[in-house]
Write a protein that holds these residues in place. Structure first.
Motif, mmCIF file in Angstrom:
data_model
loop_
_atom_site.group_PDB
_atom_site.id
_atom_site.type_symbol
_atom_site.label_atom_id
_atom_site.label_comp_id
_atom_site.label_asym_id
_atom_site.label_seq_id
_atom_site.Cartn_x
_atom_site.Cartn_y
_atom_site.Cartn_z
ATOM 1 N N TYR A 132 -28.055 -29.046 -8.983
ATOM 2 C CA TYR A 132 -26.744 -27.997 -9.568
ATOM 3 C C TYR A 132 -25.299 -28.645 -9.622
ATOM 4 O O TYR A 132 -24.395 -28.228 -10.583
ATOM 5 N N GLU A 133 -25.093 -29.684 -9.130
ATOM 6 C CA GLU A 133 -23.896 -30.265 -8.909
ATOM 7 C C GLU A 133 -23.469 -31.242 -9.877
ATOM 8 O O GLU A 133 -22.466 -32.002 -10.016
ATOM 9 N N GLY A 144 -22.056 -36.452 -13.175
ATOM 10 C CA GLY A 144 -21.084 -35.238 -12.758
ATOM 11 C C GLY A 144 -19.874 -35.955 -12.305
ATOM 12 O O GLY A 144 -19.812 -36.989 -11.689
ATOM 13 N N ASN A 190 -23.731 -32.259 -14.064
ATOM 14 C CA ASN A 190 -23.440 -31.495 -15.328
ATOM 15 C C ASN A 190 -24.614 -31.821 -16.450
ATOM 16 O O ASN A 190 -24.654 -31.045 -17.308
ATOM 17 N N TYR A 191 -24.689 -33.291 -16.658
ATOM 18 C CA TYR A 191 -25.187 -33.957 -17.742
ATOM 19 C C TYR A 191 -26.649 -34.514 -17.191
ATOM 20 O O TYR A 191 -26.707 -35.146 -16.189
#
Length: 126
Positions: A111-112, A99, A114-115
């Motif tokens: 949650y910070e 991310g 993305n992948y």
């Protein structure tokens, strides 16, 4: 789309070592940092380590400092988590995630990122 694949997990005795690999199918060198997380049964996913492509923003959880290290092979689009002096408490599924976390001054929260990869199991026996 960035895809991540972890490998290198397995069973190991306490005091032993493992090296986990996180290979990105598409490594956007300037934009994406990589975090390692782990999740033990019945526990929340926790951050273990983090590194950005230029080697900066290198963070480790207190529980692994002095035992785990990070390295990367930019041409292979791979980040490595070297785990030494493993303990039974290190038993978990280990995930890598990518991310835009360059601006963080700490380990990222799940949650910070993305992948995510699918994870690799690490089991440390006493």
């Amino acid at each position: 789309q960035v895809q991540l694949v972890e490998s290198g997990g397995g069973p190991v005795q306490a005091g032993g070592s493992l090296r986990l690999s996180c290979k990105a199918s598409e490594y956007i060198y300037e934009d994406f940092c990589v975090g390692w997380f782990r999740q033990a049964p019945g526990k929340e996913r926790e951050g273990v380590a983090h590194i950005c492509p230029d080697g900066s923003r290198r963070y480790f959880a207190d529980s692994v400092k002095g035992r785990f290290t990070l390295s990367q092979d930019k041409r292979a689009h791979t980040v490595y988590l070297q785990m030494n002096n493993l303990k039974p408490d290190d038993t978990a599924v280990y995930f890598c995630a990518a991310g835009k976390t360059r601006l963080l001054a700490r380990l990222p929260k799940p949650y910070e990122l993305n992948y995510w990869g699918l994870g690799t199991q690490v089991t440390v026996s006493s």
